[in-house]
Design a protein around this motif. Structure first.
Motif, mmCIF file in Angstrom:
data_model
loop_
_atom_site.group_PDB
_atom_site.id
_atom_site.type_symbol
_atom_site.label_atom_id
_atom_site.label_comp_id
_atom_site.label_asym_id
_atom_site.label_seq_id
_atom_site.Cartn_x
_atom_site.Cartn_y
_atom_site.Cartn_z
ATOM 1 N N ALA A 1 -5.261 2.722 0.758
ATOM 2 C CA ALA A 1 -4.019 1.951 0.805
ATOM 3 C C ALA A 1 -4.161 0.686 1.637
ATOM 4 N N MET A 2 -5.084 0.691 2.597
ATOM 5 C CA MET A 2 -5.252 -0.456 3.484
ATOM 6 C C MET A 2 -6.361 -1.391 3.037
ATOM 7 N N LEU B 1 2.844 -1.145 4.320
ATOM 8 C CA LEU B 1 2.290 0.158 3.974
ATOM 9 C C LEU B 1 3.435 1.165 3.900
ATOM 10 N N GLY C 1 0.843 -1.191 0.000
ATOM 11 C CA GLY C 1 0.000 0.000 0.000
ATOM 12 C C GLY C 1 0.878 1.240 0.000
#
Length: 359
Positions: free
Chosen positions: A149-150, A157, A80
């Protein structure tokens, strides 16, 4: 450290005659909050871009759980990414933005709906699902970027200065939220910043870079309390520096002299009689006394009031300036410009730095 989730070996990236990365070796632990810290041009963003797959290394390799990913394109690394500028699609709703990584991975519609809902709830933005990015504040947009992103459960990340565009108070609030989110999810965070306070407050481990090379790495306390060289001591927080001659030494205890001031010193490594050493002294480790109470005479040059503390700039007889940080609550001395004072410190307050030619 157990087997690292990410291993970087001898990473080199050149731009012409400049080494943006100069032989970087780094292991990242599973679930760690690792921060890459350094000034502009230090190589931190270049290293993050190499991890993401946005740039190709000239030398070296990257491994994810022992599997080589050096040649893998970004979309196949399953990382991510959160950027400074949010990078939300302006023509998509919040819901569509968060679901986009799942859509391009061809996940079923029911799964996309479920995961988007969970991701928005995670960042407390469920009520904004049908809004457009232009209808959100900067802090809200960054929360959406984080949810996106998650949303697909990335293994790592990557966060490239995600809070730098926000105002001071909102930035502080989101630091707490990011740290709390990391603890709840247990996902590995690799975070880039040039903000020392941000790095100290959020990280499990900090890697300090300069000119494409790692200067020092470790926990926030260890780096702050025991900087290896002058660059680290001066970049991570504030430090005063002085040259001192070792008059006598016995193991890790010695007596030193600097411009006529004699003082005891406790070191991590033994010193040698007759050598000259460079010491770093944090402003909050200095004492301020009336003339004769401490061992270094000085004159107050300037005072900055900061609420709970004040910063006092003093000048030694040699003209060298020292910064002292003092609490403002019930102090024995009220410093004012021109006041004659003396400064001192405990034997274990200074840190002996590596010589300049060994940094």
């Amino acid at each position: 450290m157990n087997e690292p989730i990410l291993s970087i070996k001898n990473a080199v990236k050149r731009y012409g005659s400049v080494n943006a990365l100069d032989g970087v070796n780094l292991d990242v632990a599973e679930g760690e909050f690792l921060t890459l810290l350094g000034p502009s041009g230090s190589g931190k963003t270049t290293l993050l871009s190499a991890i993401a797959g946005f740039i190709t290394l000239d030398e070296g390799r990257l491994a994810l759980r022992s599997t080589d990913i050096t040649g893998k394109p970004p979309e196949h690394r399953d990382f991510g990414m959160v950027f400074q500028g949010y990078a939300l699609f302006p023509t998509m709703t919040v819901r569509e933005n968060v679901g986009f990584p799942l859509k391009i991975r061809k996940r079923p519609a029911a799964e996309i709906k479920k995961r988007v809902g969970e991701a928005l709830e995670m960042v407390q933005m469920s009520a904004f699902a049908d809004r457009m990015p232009s209808q959100l504040s900067g802090g809200q947009q960054q929360r959406i970027a984080l949810a996106r992103a998650m949303s697909f459960d990335p293994q790592i990340l990557l966060l490239d200065e995600p809070l730098s565009a926000l105002d001071k108070k909102l930035r502080a609030d989101l630091q707490w939220e990011l740290k709390d989110l990391h603890q709840k999810l247990g996902v590995t965070f690799i975070y880039v910043t040039h903000d020392q306070d941000e790095a100290l407050s959020m990280s499990d481990r900090i890697v300090i870079l300069k000119d494409g090379a790692i200067q020092q790495e470790g926990g926030p306390n260890a780096l702050y309390d025991q900087p290896r060289n002058r660059f680290v001591a001066d970049f991570l927080g504030k430090s005063n520096f002085l040259e001192a001659a070792v008059l006598s030494a016995s193991g890790t205890s010695c007596q030193c002299e600097s411009e006529g001031a004699v003082f005891d010193l406790t070191t991590q490594e033994p010193c040698r009689q007759g050598e000259t050493i460079t010491l770093a002294l944090r402003p909050e480790r200095l004492r301020l006394g009336l003339p004769g109470e401490e061992f270094v005479p000085a004159t107050v040059k300037q005072v900055s009031y900061l609420g709970e503390r004040c910063q006092v700039m003093v000048t030694r007889k040699s003209g060298e300036e020292f910064l002292i940080s003092r609490p403002t609550w019930k102090t024995d001395i009220i410093p004012t410009p021109g006041l004659e004072v003396s400064i001192g410190w405990d034997a274990d307050a200074p840190v002996v730095l590596a010589p300049l030619n060994q940094e």
